[in-house]
Design a protein around this motif. Sequence first.
Motif, PDB file in Angstrom:
ATOM      1  N   TRP A 212       0.801  -1.043  -0.036  1.00 37.67           N
ATOM      2  CA  TRP A 212      -0.051   0.025  -0.109  1.00 37.67           C
ATOM      3  C   TRP A 212       0.868   1.311   0.007  1.00 37.67           C
ATOM      4  O   TRP A 212       0.651   2.082  -0.652  1.00 37.67           O
ATOM      5  N   LEU A 213       2.111   1.242   0.901  1.00 36.36           N
ATOM      6  CA  LEU A 213       2.847   2.357   1.044  1.00 36.36           C
ATOM      7  C   LEU A 213       3.527   2.786  -0.488  1.00 36.36           C
ATOM      8  O   LEU A 213       3.507   3.789  -0.984  1.00 36.36           O
ATOM      9  N   LEU A 214       3.801   1.494  -1.013  1.00 33.08           N
ATOM     10  CA  LEU A 214       4.649   1.576  -2.522  1.00 33.08           C
ATOM     11  C   LEU A 214       3.594   2.205  -3.321  1.00 33.08           C
ATOM     12  O   LEU A 214       4.098   3.128  -4.320  1.00 33.08           O
ATOM     13  N   LEU A 215       2.228   1.888  -3.490  1.00 35.44           N
ATOM     14  CA  LEU A 215       1.137   2.470  -4.347  1.00 35.44           C
ATOM     15  C   LEU A 215       1.067   4.081  -4.202  1.00 35.44           C
ATOM     16  O   LEU A 215       0.847   4.584  -5.242  1.00 35.44           O
ATOM     17  N   GLN A 216       1.353   4.352  -2.916  1.00 31.30           N
ATOM     18  CA  GLN A 216       0.996   5.540  -2.625  1.00 31.30           C
ATOM     19  C   GLN A 216       2.018   6.432  -3.344  1.00 31.30           C
ATOM     20  O   GLN A 216       2.034   7.610  -4.043  1.00 31.30           O
ATOM     21  N   ALA A 217       3.407   6.025  -3.177  1.00 31.50           N
ATOM     22  CA  ALA A 217       4.640   6.437  -4.017  1.00 31.50           C
ATOM     23  C   ALA A 217       4.686   6.564  -5.465  1.00 31.50           C
ATOM     24  O   ALA A 217       4.670   7.422  -6.103  1.00 31.50           O
ATOM     25  N   LEU A 218       3.825   5.335  -5.798  1.00 33.25           N
ATOM     26  CA  LEU A 218       3.576   5.225  -7.234  1.00 33.25           C
ATOM     27  C   LEU A 218       2.682   6.397  -7.947  1.00 33.25           C
ATOM     28  O   LEU A 218       2.954   7.003  -9.002  1.00 33.25           O
ATOM     29  N   LYS A 219       1.763   6.562  -7.086  1.00 35.69           N
ATOM     30  CA  LYS A 219       0.852   7.796  -7.458  1.00 35.69           C
ATOM     31  C   LYS A 219       1.305   9.037  -7.534  1.00 35.69           C
ATOM     32  O   LYS A 219       1.054   9.861  -8.437  1.00 35.69           O
TER      33      LYS A 219
ATOM     34  N   VAL B 281      -4.011  -3.824   0.309  1.00 34.32           N
ATOM     35  CA  VAL B 281      -4.121  -2.398  -0.173  1.00 34.32           C
ATOM     36  C   VAL B 281      -5.521  -1.902  -0.350  1.00 34.32           C
ATOM     37  O   VAL B 281      -6.074  -1.148  -0.809  1.00 34.32           O
ATOM     38  N   THR B 282      -6.569  -2.846   0.279  1.00 31.67           N
ATOM     39  CA  THR B 282      -8.095  -2.469   0.315  1.00 31.67           C
ATOM     40  C   THR B 282      -8.807  -3.179   1.641  1.00 31.67           C
ATOM     41  O   THR B 282      -8.508  -4.486   1.895  1.00 31.67           O
ATOM     42  N   HIS B 283      -9.387  -2.112   2.416  1.00 27.89           N
ATOM     43  CA  HIS B 283     -10.341  -2.806   3.470  1.00 27.89           C
ATOM     44  C   HIS B 283      -9.474  -3.758   4.353  1.00 27.89           C
ATOM     45  O   HIS B 283      -9.943  -4.874   4.597  1.00 27.89           O
ATOM     46  N   ILE B 284      -8.400  -3.403   4.743  1.00 28.71           N
ATOM     47  CA  ILE B 284      -7.700  -4.511   5.613  1.00 28.71           C
ATOM     48  C   ILE B 284      -8.521  -4.666   7.078  1.00 28.71           C
ATOM     49  O   ILE B 284      -8.389  -5.791   7.439  1.00 28.71           O
ATOM     50  N   ALA B 285      -9.444  -3.669   7.282  1.00 32.06           N
ATOM     51  CA  ALA B 285      -9.998  -3.776   8.745  1.00 32.06           C
ATOM     52  C   ALA B 285     -11.271  -5.127   8.509  1.00 32.06           C
ATOM     53  O   ALA B 285     -11.569  -5.493   9.492  1.00 32.06           O
TER      54      ALA B 285
ATOM     55  N   ILE C 134      -6.877   2.235   5.363  1.00 36.98           N
ATOM     56  CA  ILE C 134      -6.831   1.345   3.897  1.00 36.98           C
ATOM     57  C   ILE C 134      -8.172   0.970   3.693  1.00 36.98           C
ATOM     58  O   ILE C 134      -8.565   0.109   4.197  1.00 36.98           O
ATOM     59  N   LYS C 135      -8.954   1.691   2.881  1.00 39.25           N
ATOM     60  CA  LYS C 135     -10.339   1.654   2.566  1.00 39.25           C
ATOM     61  C   LYS C 135     -10.388   1.029   1.183  1.00 39.25           C
ATOM     62  O   LYS C 135      -9.895  -0.301   0.941  1.00 39.25           O
ATOM     63  N   GLU C 136     -10.897   1.858   0.346  1.00 38.18           N
ATOM     64  CA  GLU C 136     -11.437   1.501  -1.206  1.00 38.18           C
ATOM     65  C   GLU C 136      -9.919   1.334  -1.731  1.00 38.18           C
ATOM     66  O   GLU C 136      -9.080   2.066  -1.591  1.00 38.18           O
ATOM     67  N   ALA C 137      -9.783   0.460  -2.851  1.00 42.73           N
ATOM     68  CA  ALA C 137      -8.702   0.271  -3.686  1.00 42.73           C
ATOM     69  C   ALA C 137      -8.824   1.218  -4.587  1.00 42.73           C
ATOM     70  O   ALA C 137      -9.690   1.712  -5.065  1.00 42.73           O
ATOM     71  N   ASP C 138      -7.769   1.515  -4.839  1.00 39.36           N
ATOM     72  CA  ASP C 138      -7.211   2.612  -6.136  1.00 39.36           C
ATOM     73  C   ASP C 138      -7.386   2.068  -7.470  1.00 39.36           C
ATOM     74  O   ASP C 138      -6.443   1.805  -7.938  1.00 39.36           O
TER      75      ASP C 138
END
Length: 281
Positions: free
Chosen positions: A101-108, A124-128, A202-206
Motif C-alpha cells: 500500500w505504501l508503495l502504491l502511494q509512492a507510485l501515485k 491494499v484494500t479494506h484491511i479492517a 486503507i479502505k477502497e482500492a485505488d
Amino acid sequence: MGKEAPCASTSVLFIFIPGNPGLVDFYTPFLDTIHEKSEGRLPILARAHMGHTPFLDHNEAYKDRSSVGLTAQVESIIELIDSAKVTYQKLVMVGHSVGSWLLLQALKARPEAIDSVFLLFPTVTHIARTPNGRNLSWLFCSPLPRVISHLSVVAGILPLRVVSYLYQHWPLPQVLVLRSLLQSPSAVYASLTMADEEMKTIKEADTHLLRTHSDRIHIYFAEDDDWVGDQKELLLGIFSEHQGNVKIVHGHRDIPHAFCINHGEPLAEQCSAWLKEAQLF
C-alpha cells in the motif's frame, strides 16, 4: 539495509518496503537470495519503517504518533525515490503486506520514476474487513499500544531458550530479530499505532491507479491469507479487463503471509523470475 557488489550496475535499483513491523532484518534470507540470483549485479536497498528499528531513539513516536504514521512513511519513501533517481536509471519497487500500500502511494506521487512494481501478499484494500483485521484491530486501539509496548519489556527479558521454545518453528536469526523488537518499547508502540492507522485508512482500492499502471504491476497472493481474505477477489476483479498486462501468481498453500520467517527463498525465486522476464538483470 543495502547490498551492493563492487561491480553492481547503476542502471537498476531494487527497493524493498517491508510489512508491519517494518524490520528489514526479518527479510535477510529473501534479500540475500535475490542478490545471489543476480550474481551481485543488482543493488538492493531495503528501507525499514521509521520508528520500527529497535534500539534507536524513537521517543518522538510517544509524543506524536503521526511522526511514524502512514503519511510520514510515504513521504520518506518518495524522498528515497527522488534520491535514488539521481544515480539509478530504473527503479524496481517491492512491497510486502502494508508495504504494498505504501508503495502504491509512492507510485501515485512519482509514476514516472518507478519502472516495475512487485506487490507481495498486498494489503491494499479494506484491511479492517479481513479475518485478522476483524479479530485483532482492537489490540491497536488506544490506550492498548502504549500498555502493550511497556509490557513488551517483560517479554524482552525472557531467556533466549524460552523465546526459541515459544517460536520453535522459527529459525534462530528470526527469533533474535523478534527478541530485539520486544526489547524496544518505542518500536513496538510505533508498529501498533501504525497498524491502528492501517485499519482506519486503507479502505477502497485505488482502481484507477491499479489499472493505469497494470503493465508494470506484479502480484503474489497466498492461497489462504487472513490479512487479505475476500479482498483478493476484489483485486482480481479490478484487473479482469487487464489480465494480459498484470502478472499475478497464486502461491503454494504452504507459503504464509509472513513469508519472511521460513519462506524467503521461494519468494526470492519468484521475484528473480519477474526481474529476468523484464530483463532487469
